[in-house]
Design a protein around this motif. Structure first.
Motif, mmCIF file in Angstrom:
data_model
loop_
_atom_site.group_PDB
_atom_site.id
_atom_site.type_symbol
_atom_site.label_atom_id
_atom_site.label_comp_id
_atom_site.label_asym_id
_atom_site.label_seq_id
_atom_site.Cartn_x
_atom_site.Cartn_y
_atom_site.Cartn_z
ATOM 1 N N VAL A 52 0.815 -1.213 0.000
ATOM 2 C CA VAL A 52 0.000 0.000 0.000
ATOM 3 C C VAL A 52 0.846 1.260 0.000
ATOM 4 N N ALA A 53 1.828 1.348 0.867
ATOM 5 C CA ALA A 53 2.596 2.577 1.038
ATOM 6 C C ALA A 53 3.805 2.633 0.100
ATOM 7 N N ALA A 54 3.995 3.785 -0.525
ATOM 8 C CA ALA A 54 5.149 4.000 -1.394
ATOM 9 C C ALA A 54 6.435 3.911 -0.572
ATOM 10 N N PRO A 55 7.535 3.495 -1.191
ATOM 11 C CA PRO A 55 8.764 3.244 -0.429
ATOM 12 C C PRO A 55 9.410 4.484 0.171
ATOM 13 N N VAL A 56 9.193 5.654 -0.406
ATOM 14 C CA VAL A 56 9.845 6.866 0.086
ATOM 15 C C VAL A 56 8.846 7.813 0.749
ATOM 16 N N THR A 57 7.754 8.110 0.072
ATOM 17 C CA THR A 57 6.789 9.085 0.581
ATOM 18 C C THR A 57 5.688 8.458 1.424
ATOM 19 N N ALA A 58 5.548 7.139 1.366
ATOM 20 C CA ALA A 58 4.488 6.394 2.050
ATOM 21 C C ALA A 58 3.100 6.723 1.497
ATOM 22 N N ALA A 59 3.052 7.332 0.315
ATOM 23 C CA ALA A 59 1.769 7.649 -0.324
ATOM 24 C C ALA A 59 1.108 6.363 -0.826
ATOM 25 N N ALA A 80 15.145 10.268 -5.436
ATOM 26 C CA ALA A 80 16.362 10.998 -5.808
ATOM 27 C C ALA A 80 16.673 12.085 -4.778
ATOM 28 N N VAL A 81 15.642 12.772 -4.314
ATOM 29 C CA VAL A 81 15.828 13.804 -3.288
ATOM 30 C C VAL A 81 16.301 13.160 -1.992
ATOM 31 N N ARG A 82 15.687 12.041 -1.612
ATOM 32 C CA ARG A 82 16.086 11.335 -0.382
ATOM 33 C C ARG A 82 17.538 10.863 -0.502
ATOM 34 N N LEU A 83 17.921 10.408 -1.688
ATOM 35 C CA LEU A 83 19.299 9.968 -1.905
ATOM 36 C C LEU A 83 20.261 11.143 -1.783
ATOM 37 N N ARG A 84 19.902 12.286 -2.359
ATOM 38 C CA ARG A 84 20.748 13.483 -2.248
ATOM 39 C C ARG A 84 20.902 13.883 -0.781
ATOM 40 N N ASP A 85 19.797 13.840 -0.035
ATOM 41 C CA ASP A 85 19.860 14.155 1.388
ATOM 42 C C ASP A 85 20.756 13.158 2.126
#
Length: 114
Positions: A52-59, A80-85
């Motif tokens: 159900v939940a997306a891997p990064v945003t949990a949407a 990509a943003v999470r990776l940059r962070d």
């Protein structure tokens, strides 16, 4: 569309059977799984509608059987943003890299299935 044409179910740009093969291959990796492996599997399972939940945003997926192409692209961008962070020391990089590589493959950004 003519009566001869059939619609092949797909996840992003990948045929559904190719995605299921990728899920099966990733699930056969030796355990314990790394954070990278969890990111890959989480992305594949969400994209295929099995999670159900997306891997990064949990949407939650917006489509009936999984996320639509626009949502896949948005989740890939979020990864990509999470990776940059992560590379800036704010979060763990391995999970984000796994999710990003899986989502980028599903979206057709590269041909290498992680």
């Amino acid at each position: 569309m003519t009566s001869d044409e059939t619609t092949i179910p797909a996840v992003g740009v990948r045929p559904l059977d190719e995605v299921f093969d990728a899920i099966e291959s990733a699930a056969r990796r030796p355990q314990p799984w790394t954070d990278f492996d969890h990111g890959v599997l989480g992305a594949y399972r969400w994209a295929a509608g099995a999670k159900v939940a997306a891997p990064v945003t949990a949407a939650a997926a917006l489509g009936v059987t999984g996320p639509c192409r626009a949502q896949l692209l948005a989740e890939c961008q979020a990864a990509a943003v999470r990776l940059r962070d992560a590379l800036n020391g704010r979060t763990d990089a391995a999970y984000a890299l796994g999710a990003y590589q899986a989502l980028a493959w599903l979206c057709g950004h590269h041909e290498d299935c992680p």
